[in-house]
Scaffold this active site. Structure first.
Site, PDB file in Angstrom:
ATOM      1  N   ARG A  16       0.632  -1.187  -0.117  1.00  0.00           N
ATOM      2  CA  ARG A  16       0.062  -0.136   0.049  1.00  0.00           C
ATOM      3  C   ARG A  16       0.654   1.098  -0.212  1.00  0.00           C
ATOM      4  NH1 ARG A  16      -5.099  -1.842   2.317  1.00  0.00           N
ATOM      5  NH2 ARG A  16      -6.540  -0.372   2.612  1.00  0.00           N
ATOM      6  N   ARG A  24      -9.734   7.824   3.980  1.00  0.00           N
ATOM      7  CA  ARG A  24      -9.255   6.702   3.568  1.00  0.00           C
ATOM      8  C   ARG A  24      -8.817   6.988   1.881  1.00  0.00           C
ATOM      9  NH1 ARG A  24     -13.531   2.725   4.784  1.00  0.00           N
ATOM     10  NH2 ARG A  24     -12.157   1.118   3.645  1.00  0.00           N
TER      11      ARG A  24
HETATM   12  P1  AP5 Z   1      -8.553  -2.879   4.055  1.00  0.00           P
HETATM   13  O1  AP5 Z   1      -9.427  -3.904   4.948  1.00  0.00           O
HETATM   14  O2  AP5 Z   1      -7.630  -3.409   3.274  1.00  0.00           O
HETATM   15  O3  AP5 Z   1      -9.701  -1.742   3.725  1.00  0.00           O
HETATM   16  P2  AP5 Z   1      -9.817  -0.980   2.107  1.00  0.00           P
HETATM   17  O4  AP5 Z   1      -8.454  -1.002   1.209  1.00  0.00           O
HETATM   18  O5  AP5 Z   1     -10.105   0.400   2.614  1.00  0.00           O
HETATM   19  O6  AP5 Z   1     -10.499  -1.787   1.056  1.00  0.00           O
HETATM   20  P3  AP5 Z   1     -12.110  -2.167   1.802  1.00  0.00           P
HETATM   21  O7  AP5 Z   1     -11.886  -3.610   2.504  1.00  0.00           O
HETATM   22  O8  AP5 Z   1     -12.735  -1.200   2.423  1.00  0.00           O
HETATM   23  O9  AP5 Z   1     -12.762  -2.329   0.294  1.00  0.00           O
HETATM   24  P4  AP5 Z   1     -12.586  -3.499  -0.741  1.00  0.00           P
HETATM   25  O10 AP5 Z   1     -11.761  -2.910  -1.937  1.00  0.00           O
HETATM   26  O11 AP5 Z   1     -11.920  -4.820  -0.304  1.00  0.00           O
HETATM   27  O12 AP5 Z   1     -13.990  -3.465  -1.071  1.00  0.00           O
HETATM   28  P5  AP5 Z   1     -15.178  -4.685  -0.826  1.00  0.00           P
HETATM   29  O13 AP5 Z   1     -14.983  -5.796  -1.538  1.00  0.00           O
HETATM   30  O14 AP5 Z   1     -15.317  -4.920   0.662  1.00  0.00           O
HETATM   31  O15 AP5 Z   1      -7.784  -2.057   5.145  1.00  0.00           O
HETATM   32  C1  AP5 Z   1      -8.381  -1.475   6.250  1.00  0.00           C
HETATM   33  C2  AP5 Z   1      -7.328  -0.642   7.096  1.00  0.00           C
HETATM   34  O16 AP5 Z   1      -6.218  -1.479   7.798  1.00  0.00           O
HETATM   35  C3  AP5 Z   1      -6.568   0.632   6.371  1.00  0.00           C
HETATM   36  O17 AP5 Z   1      -7.306   1.877   6.245  1.00  0.00           O
HETATM   37  C4  AP5 Z   1      -5.248   0.527   7.164  1.00  0.00           C
HETATM   38  O18 AP5 Z   1      -5.473   1.377   8.214  1.00  0.00           O
HETATM   39  C5  AP5 Z   1      -4.989  -0.850   7.530  1.00  0.00           C
HETATM   40  N1  AP5 Z   1      -4.350  -1.595   6.517  1.00  0.00           N
HETATM   41  C6  AP5 Z   1      -4.407  -2.556   5.532  1.00  0.00           C
HETATM   42  N2  AP5 Z   1      -3.635  -2.894   4.983  1.00  0.00           N
HETATM   43  C7  AP5 Z   1      -2.490  -2.283   5.469  1.00  0.00           C
HETATM   44  C8  AP5 Z   1      -1.196  -1.944   4.694  1.00  0.00           C
HETATM   45  N3  AP5 Z   1      -0.790  -2.838   3.645  1.00  0.00           N
HETATM   46  N4  AP5 Z   1      -0.487  -0.840   5.452  1.00  0.00           N
HETATM   47  C9  AP5 Z   1      -0.757  -0.223   6.159  1.00  0.00           C
HETATM   48  N5  AP5 Z   1      -2.104  -0.099   6.551  1.00  0.00           N
HETATM   49  C10 AP5 Z   1      -3.036  -1.109   6.164  1.00  0.00           C
HETATM   50  O19 AP5 Z   1     -16.480  -3.910  -1.324  1.00  0.00           O
HETATM   51  C11 AP5 Z   1     -17.001  -2.782  -0.813  1.00  0.00           C
HETATM   52  C12 AP5 Z   1     -18.507  -2.979  -0.802  1.00  0.00           C
HETATM   53  O20 AP5 Z   1     -19.096  -2.735  -2.115  1.00  0.00           O
HETATM   54  C13 AP5 Z   1     -19.357  -4.295  -0.383  1.00  0.00           C
HETATM   55  O21 AP5 Z   1     -20.347  -4.076   0.352  1.00  0.00           O
HETATM   56  C14 AP5 Z   1     -19.371  -4.983  -1.629  1.00  0.00           C
HETATM   57  O22 AP5 Z   1     -20.591  -6.098  -1.481  1.00  0.00           O
HETATM   58  C15 AP5 Z   1     -19.768  -3.796  -2.787  1.00  0.00           C
HETATM   59  N6  AP5 Z   1     -19.211  -4.139  -3.855  1.00  0.00           N
HETATM   60  C16 AP5 Z   1     -18.162  -5.039  -4.204  1.00  0.00           C
HETATM   61  N7  AP5 Z   1     -17.973  -5.092  -5.598  1.00  0.00           N
HETATM   62  C17 AP5 Z   1     -19.219  -4.369  -6.209  1.00  0.00           C
HETATM   63  C18 AP5 Z   1     -19.745  -4.114  -7.429  1.00  0.00           C
HETATM   64  N8  AP5 Z   1     -19.150  -4.744  -8.733  1.00  0.00           N
HETATM   65  N9  AP5 Z   1     -20.828  -3.621  -7.465  1.00  0.00           N
HETATM   66  C19 AP5 Z   1     -21.584  -3.085  -6.573  1.00  0.00           C
HETATM   67  N10 AP5 Z   1     -21.278  -3.134  -5.459  1.00  0.00           N
HETATM   68  C20 AP5 Z   1     -19.980  -3.950  -5.260  1.00  0.00           C
END
Ligand code: AP5
Length: 215
Positions: free
Chosen positions: A88, A171
């Site tokens: 990241r 974020r």
């Molecule tokens: P993390 O859990 O990795 O969160 P993120 O990157 O912010 O990603 P999300 O999990 O929020 O989203 P996603 O892309 O996985 O989407 P999802 O599939 O859930 O990290 C959280 C925290 O941890 C960070 O802020 C940081 O503090 C820390 N961290 C983690 N890794 C780190 C690193 N390497 N370095 C430093 N800190 C770190 O989908 C979202 C929603 O959309 C769901 O409801 C889903 O059902 C819906 N959805 C998905 N696809 C579609 C579609 N095609 N159409 C409509 N809806 C959809």
């Protein structure tokens, strides 16, 4: 096959990675999930990470690098893996190169899932996750059969603390400032491919698999 999924919060990395686990039979390694587990357990690592995660900031590089190094050494990663949420920062990407070299492995592809900020806000404010099995839902786009209850294991669904609008905006800022340069890092190695993440989940999966299968 060693893959990286990158994209802004809510772009569908977790959703796609889970579907890819079923298709390719390799594990998803989500630093976000591992950190949330540590927070739940109240471990020293979890306590350190909680405040930063709740405010939408990144956890320090050395912590997540340690997590990844340990996880990649586990036997289930021998046949490949899908990194979800790591690297990241450019520092994490450079260290990952060293880890790969030490293990005589290489990254085969980085898939960059692109989605605009307004769509991301809708997705994240409506996201719900099962407390027990971790299955993700969306209140409008992918609702559970019974409100608040997981289809798969009947566990209770919850909303992530960092899915409040203000925190989502922080974020997104962190993503554009610190994580977007990681895509450039892999572009220079000709490993990065971009996918439009808007559309049905299965359509996005098909586009990702087309790239992965052609590599
Ligand atoms: P993390 O859990 O990795 O969160 P993120 O990157 O912010 O990603 P999300 O999990 O929020 O989203 P996603 O892309 O996985 O989407 P999802 O599939 O859930 O990290 C959280 C925290 O941890 C960070 O802020 C940081 O503090 C820390 N961290 C983690 N890794 C780190 C690193 N390497 N370095 C430093 N800190 C770190 O989908 C979202 C929603 O959309 C769901 O409801 C889903 O059902 C819906 N959805 C998905 N696809 C579609 C579609 N095609 N159409 C409509 N809806 C959809």
């Amino acid at each position: 096959m060693n893959l990286i999924l990158v994209g802004p919060p809510g772009s569908g990395k977790g959703t796609q990675a889970k579907m890819m686990v079923d298709k390719y039979g390799i594990p998803q390694i989500s630093t976000g999930d591992i950190l949330r587990e540590a927070v739940k357990e109240g471990s020293p690592l979890g306590k350190k990470a909680k405040t930063l995660m709740d405010q939408g900031s990144l956890v320090p590089d050395d912590i997540v690098i340690g997590i990844i190094e340990e996880r990649l050494g586990k036997p289930d990663c021998k046949g490949g893996f899908i990194l979800d949420g790591f690297p990241r920062t450019v520092t994490q990407a450079a260290v990952l190169d060293n880890i790969m070299e030490k293990m005589s492995l290489k990254i085969d592809r980085l898939i960059n899932i692109e989605v605009g900020d307004e769509e991301l806000l809708k997705r994240l404010t409506g996201r719900r996750t099962c407390k027990d099995c971790g299955r993700g839902y969306h209140v409008s786009f992918d609702p559970p059969k019974t409100e608040g209850v997981c289809n798969e294991c009947k566990g209770e669904l919850f909303q992530r603390v960092d899915d409040k609008e203000d925190t989502i905006r922080s974020r997104l800022k962190v993503y554009h400032g610190q994580t977007a340069p990681v895509i450039e890092y892999y572009k220079k190695k000709n490993l990065s491919r971009t996918v439009d993440g808007v559309g049905k989940m299965e359509e996005v999966l098909r586009k990702i698999c087309d790239i992965v299968d052609r590599r």
